[in-house]
Design an enzyme around this catalytic site. Structure first.
Site, PDB file in Angstrom:
ATOM      1  N   ASP A 105       0.755  -1.184   0.051  1.00 14.92           N
ATOM      2  CA  ASP A 105       0.061   0.020  -0.099  1.00 14.92           C
ATOM      3  C   ASP A 105       0.877   1.246  -0.044  1.00 14.92           C
ATOM      4  OD1 ASP A 105      -2.480   1.253   0.035  1.00 14.92           O
ATOM      5  OD2 ASP A 105      -2.668   1.513   2.370  1.00 14.92           O
TER       6      ASP A 105
ATOM      7  N   HIS B  56       2.170   3.480  -8.860  1.00 11.90           N
ATOM      8  CA  HIS B  56       1.925   2.103  -9.252  1.00 11.90           C
ATOM      9  C   HIS B  56       3.152   1.424 -10.028  1.00 11.90           C
ATOM     10  CE1 HIS B  56      -2.129   2.261  -7.526  1.00 11.90           C
ATOM     11  NE2 HIS B  56      -2.436   2.881  -8.442  1.00 11.90           N
TER      12      HIS B  56
ATOM     13  N   LEU C 109      10.363 -20.576  -3.771  1.00  8.11           N
ATOM     14  CA  LEU C 109       9.484 -19.683  -3.064  1.00  8.11           C
ATOM     15  C   LEU C 109       8.005 -19.735  -3.939  1.00  8.11           C
ATOM     16  CD1 LEU C 109       9.487 -16.802  -1.181  1.00  8.11           C
ATOM     17  CD2 LEU C 109       8.805 -16.090  -3.436  1.00  8.11           C
TER      18      LEU C 109
END
Ligand code: IPE
Ligand code: IPE
Ligand code: MG
Length: 259
Positions: free
Chosen positions: A29, A46, A140
């Site tokens: 965020d 962004h 991962l």
């Protein structure tokens, strides 16, 4: 963007942690605020968030985290302006296309969790292509939550269970916490150990409610585009200091009394 191994060679190494969380979830965020503070549009924020994500994935691998789940677009984010939504859809698609080989090279298994309705077909196609390409990787698991909302995820599971019960495939009354967890879209991912939110906001915003029931929460003031592996490691260090009791208790009468 440098390869993460090159970054490591420059001496940026994770500290030794007492405890490493298995499953880390991040609410990425603060992109809009980061951009607006610089006189830029939210969209530029962004764009700046892409490098942060890649660096955090690299840092998670180096720290030994095996599951990283990130919130990229929520079921509530459709409320934003049509321009921002359109940008985010295209951007998610482009980032996946541009980064999938790099992620694959690092041994990352990409997974998409979220709802199909409303999500652009081209975004779903890229998510599925990245999943197919990286399916066998084991270093991962990077779960991208795109068009994800935790309440609707739970409601979807309840509807699925009701349907199975109507078809007499499961017995009413037989659902357990364990079997319910398996009906959630994040399955086979388990509970979240460390839940991080950047940008100073101290809320969950409908992310992984069930899965984070006993997660350790770390709220960072850093805006997402400024977040990197060092911020992740600082959050893991904070996690290491936490005593997780899960409702149990540890009696240590010899500890220093509080004055
Ligand atoms: C997070 O940054 C990215 C998405 C929700 C897609 P924001 O866009 O929410 O940035 P702020 O919170 O407005 O600064
Ligand atoms: C949560 O952030 C969603 C993502 C990071 C994708 P928001 O910025 O949408 O959440 P609120 O509006 O601050 O709760
Ligand atoms: Mg926000």
């Amino acid at each position: 963007m440098m390869d993460y191994l090159e970054v490591s060679k420059k001496g940026v190494k994770p500290p030794k942690f007492e405890k490493v969380p298995k499953h880390v979830a991040i609410v990425m965020d603060g992109n809009g605020r980061w951009a607006n503070k610089r006189g830029l549009t939210r969209i530029e924020g962004h764009k700046a968030g892409e490098a942060a994500l890649l660096d955090v994935v690299a840092g998670a691998i180096e720290a030994g985290v095996s599951e990283l789940t990130v919130f990229a677009f929520s079921t509530e984010n459709w409320k934003r302006s049509p321009e921002e939504v359109r940008f985010l859809m295209g951007f998610n698609k482009d980032v996946l296309r541009a980064r999938r080989d790099q992620l694959n090279h690092w041994g990352v298994k990409v997974r998409w969790v979220g709802r199909r309705p409303k999500l652009w077909a081209s975004v779903i196609d890229e998510l599925e292509a990245a999943q197919a390409l990286t399916n066998r990787n084991k270093v991962l698991t990077l779960t991208m939550c795109v068009n994800y909302g935790s309440r609707i995820e739970i409601v979807d599971a309840v509807n699925e269970i009701a349907l199975l019960a109507a078809k007499k495939k499961i017995k009413p009354g037989s659902i357990t916490e364990k079997s319910f967890g398996k009906m959630l879209s994040t399955n086979p991912l388990g509970d979240v150990d460390l839940f991080i939110r950047s940008s100073g906001e101290k809320r969950i915003s409908n992310f992984l409610l069930w899965q984070s029931a006993y997660a350790e929460l770390v709220f960072s003031e850093v805006l997402w585009p400024d977040f990197d592996r060092k911020q992740l490691w600082a959050s893991i260090a904070e996690y290491s200091t936490r005593q997780r009791r899960f409702g149990g208790a540890i009696d240590s009468p010899k500890a220093k009394p509080v004055k």
